[in-house]
Design an enzyme around this catalytic site. Sequence first.
Site, PDB file in Angstrom:
ATOM      1  N   SER A   9       0.858  -1.190   0.000  1.00 56.17           N
ATOM      2  CA  SER A   9       0.000   0.000   0.000  1.00 56.17           C
ATOM      3  C   SER A   9       0.891   1.235   0.000  1.00 56.17           C
ATOM      4  O   SER A   9       1.989   1.210   0.573  1.00 56.17           O
ATOM      5  CB  SER A   9      -0.881   0.012   1.246  1.00 56.17           C
TER       6      SER A   9
ATOM      7  N   TYR B 174      -0.951  -0.421  10.261  1.00 52.92           N
ATOM      8  CA  TYR B 174      -1.240  -0.849   8.895  1.00 52.92           C
ATOM      9  C   TYR B 174      -0.084  -0.460   7.973  1.00 52.92           C
ATOM     10  O   TYR B 174       0.422  -1.271   7.191  1.00 52.92           O
ATOM     11  CB  TYR B 174      -2.548  -0.210   8.411  1.00 52.92           C
TER      12      TYR B 174
HETATM   13  N1  NAP Z   1      -8.825  -1.062  -0.828  1.00 51.77           N
HETATM   14  C1  NAP Z   1      -7.829  -0.222  -0.606  1.00 51.77           C
HETATM   15  O1  NAP Z   1      -8.004   1.009  -0.521  1.00 51.77           O
HETATM   16  C2  NAP Z   1      -6.439  -0.747  -0.480  1.00 51.77           C
HETATM   17  C3  NAP Z   1      -5.378   0.166  -0.577  1.00 51.77           C
HETATM   18  C4  NAP Z   1      -4.073  -0.297  -0.445  1.00 51.77           C
HETATM   19  C5  NAP Z   1      -3.844  -1.638  -0.249  1.00 51.77           C
HETATM   20  N2  NAP Z   1      -4.891  -2.517  -0.151  1.00 51.77           N
HETATM   21  C6  NAP Z   1      -4.559  -3.941   0.116  1.00 51.77           C
HETATM   22  O2  NAP Z   1      -5.193  -4.750  -0.846  1.00 51.77           O
HETATM   23  C7  NAP Z   1      -5.412  -6.048  -0.294  1.00 51.77           C
HETATM   24  C8  NAP Z   1      -6.852  -6.460  -0.583  1.00 51.77           C
HETATM   25  O3  NAP Z   1      -7.702  -5.552   0.066  1.00 51.77           O
HETATM   26  P1  NAP Z   1      -9.155  -5.184  -0.453  1.00 51.77           P
HETATM   27  O4  NAP Z   1      -9.221  -3.731  -0.535  1.00 51.77           O
HETATM   28  O5  NAP Z   1      -9.526  -6.017  -1.615  1.00 51.77           O
HETATM   29  O6  NAP Z   1      -9.973  -5.620   0.863  1.00 51.77           O
HETATM   30  P2  NAP Z   1     -11.351  -6.385   1.060  1.00 51.77           P
HETATM   31  O7  NAP Z   1     -12.307  -6.020   0.001  1.00 51.77           O
HETATM   32  O8  NAP Z   1     -11.710  -6.158   2.482  1.00 51.77           O
HETATM   33  O9  NAP Z   1     -10.913  -7.898   0.850  1.00 51.77           O
HETATM   34  C9  NAP Z   1     -10.016  -8.513   1.740  1.00 51.77           C
HETATM   35  C10 NAP Z   1      -9.906  -9.976   1.365  1.00 51.77           C
HETATM   36  O10 NAP Z   1      -9.056 -10.611   2.329  1.00 51.77           O
HETATM   37  C11 NAP Z   1      -9.774 -11.703   2.920  1.00 51.77           C
HETATM   38  N3  NAP Z   1      -9.402 -11.845   4.309  1.00 51.77           N
HETATM   39  C12 NAP Z   1      -9.564 -10.932   5.306  1.00 51.77           C
HETATM   40  N4  NAP Z   1      -9.171 -11.453   6.467  1.00 51.77           N
HETATM   41  C13 NAP Z   1      -8.747 -12.716   6.196  1.00 51.77           C
HETATM   42  C14 NAP Z   1      -8.245 -13.772   6.994  1.00 51.77           C
HETATM   43  N5  NAP Z   1      -8.094 -13.650   8.332  1.00 51.77           N
HETATM   44  N6  NAP Z   1      -7.926 -14.942   6.402  1.00 51.77           N
HETATM   45  C15 NAP Z   1      -8.096 -15.097   5.072  1.00 51.77           C
HETATM   46  N7  NAP Z   1      -8.565 -14.141   4.265  1.00 51.77           N
HETATM   47  C16 NAP Z   1      -8.901 -12.960   4.826  1.00 51.77           C
HETATM   48  C17 NAP Z   1     -11.241 -11.360   2.752  1.00 51.77           C
HETATM   49  O11 NAP Z   1     -12.042 -12.513   2.655  1.00 51.77           O
HETATM   50  P3  NAP Z   1     -12.884 -13.218   3.850  1.00 51.77           P
HETATM   51  O12 NAP Z   1     -13.533 -12.133   4.652  1.00 51.77           O
HETATM   52  O13 NAP Z   1     -13.818 -14.104   3.099  1.00 51.77           O
HETATM   53  O14 NAP Z   1     -11.852 -13.982   4.609  1.00 51.77           O
HETATM   54  C18 NAP Z   1     -11.234 -10.688   1.389  1.00 51.77           C
HETATM   55  O15 NAP Z   1     -11.274 -11.647   0.372  1.00 51.77           O
HETATM   56  C19 NAP Z   1      -5.099  -5.923   1.189  1.00 51.77           C
HETATM   57  O16 NAP Z   1      -3.799  -6.467   1.432  1.00 51.77           O
HETATM   58  C20 NAP Z   1      -5.090  -4.431   1.443  1.00 51.77           C
HETATM   59  O17 NAP Z   1      -4.274  -4.062   2.511  1.00 51.77           O
HETATM   60  C21 NAP Z   1      -6.169  -2.094  -0.274  1.00 51.77           C
END
Ligand code: NAP
Length: 262
Positions: free
Chosen positions: A140, A153
Amino acid sequence: MTSQSTVLITGASTGIGAIYAQRFARRGHDLVLVARDTTRLEALAASLREETGVAVDILPADLTLPSDLAAVEARLREDAKIEILINNAGAALSGQFIDQSTDDVARLVTLNTTALVRLASAIAPRLAQAGTGAIVNIGSVVGLAPEFGMSVYGATKAFVLFLSQGLSLELTPKGVFVQAVLPAGTRTEIWQRAGIDINTLADLMSVDELVDAALVGFDRRELVTIPPLHDAAHWEALNGARLGLISDLRQAQVAERYQVAP
Ligand SMILES: NC(=O)c1ccc[n+]([C@@H]2O[C@H](COP(=O)([O-])OP(=O)(O)OC[C@H]3O[C@@H](n4cnc5c(N)ncnc54)[C@H](OP(=O)(O)O)[C@@H]3O)[C@@H](O)[C@H]2O)c1
């Protein structure tokens, strides 16, 4: 890497991981999808099988639980068809450090760093041995900026960037591509899960555009891909300054400003 290689994606039930799954399926890759929500994983797998004809396995796991994590590690060690790991599962934590519970902080670190590095460690020796494959780690931009006020984070994401840079130095000569992807705010459930109202945020990137940009970087074999960074020269300057700092570290000599008068 062949077009038949299998891709294992963590956090594939929604958000960035689910779009990675769709894009790789459309490229003809078989998939292994990992997350906790079995119903969502099954629904996504069924729709991708129907749309693209690829084989999609689901591997439900809570990556903060050692036994679940071990099952995913075993799959990565043993399934030689898996040549690409998308280390995407992650979460955020809102609020100030002094208001966050110690357990919540530890759980975040476990998911965002321990699980990620254990999975990389499980697959890397096999890929290096085969001389092929890729590890994509989702970091990120928060990992570049303590000023954003998300210290834990951001610290986990700084870990992801450093790890990716280090692994790239080690694994690129062995034929294994390592990529760090650094999104900025992207429209997914991560905000709501962290208790942040998405409507209070300024413009967010769409998740489709984020993943497509990340895949442009993937196809270019780019080590660090920052889709929201418009002037790539800024990243080059930061990296150049870092390398300059390294060349100015002299292990055997105390810098003049710290020298104690005899
Ligand atoms: N969205 C943003 O603004 C943003 C910005 C920078 C970086 N990121 C990074 O991008 C990545 C994906 O994030 P996203 O935005 O797509 O978030 P999201 O929509 O909340 O999805 C997170 C995913 O991780 C899974 N997950 C969460 N806790 C888990 C656990 N304990 N064990 C296994 N799986 C787990 C969730 O599935 P379940 O709930 O089914 O387990 C879901 O599939 C993350 O690493 C995040 O830090 C996101």
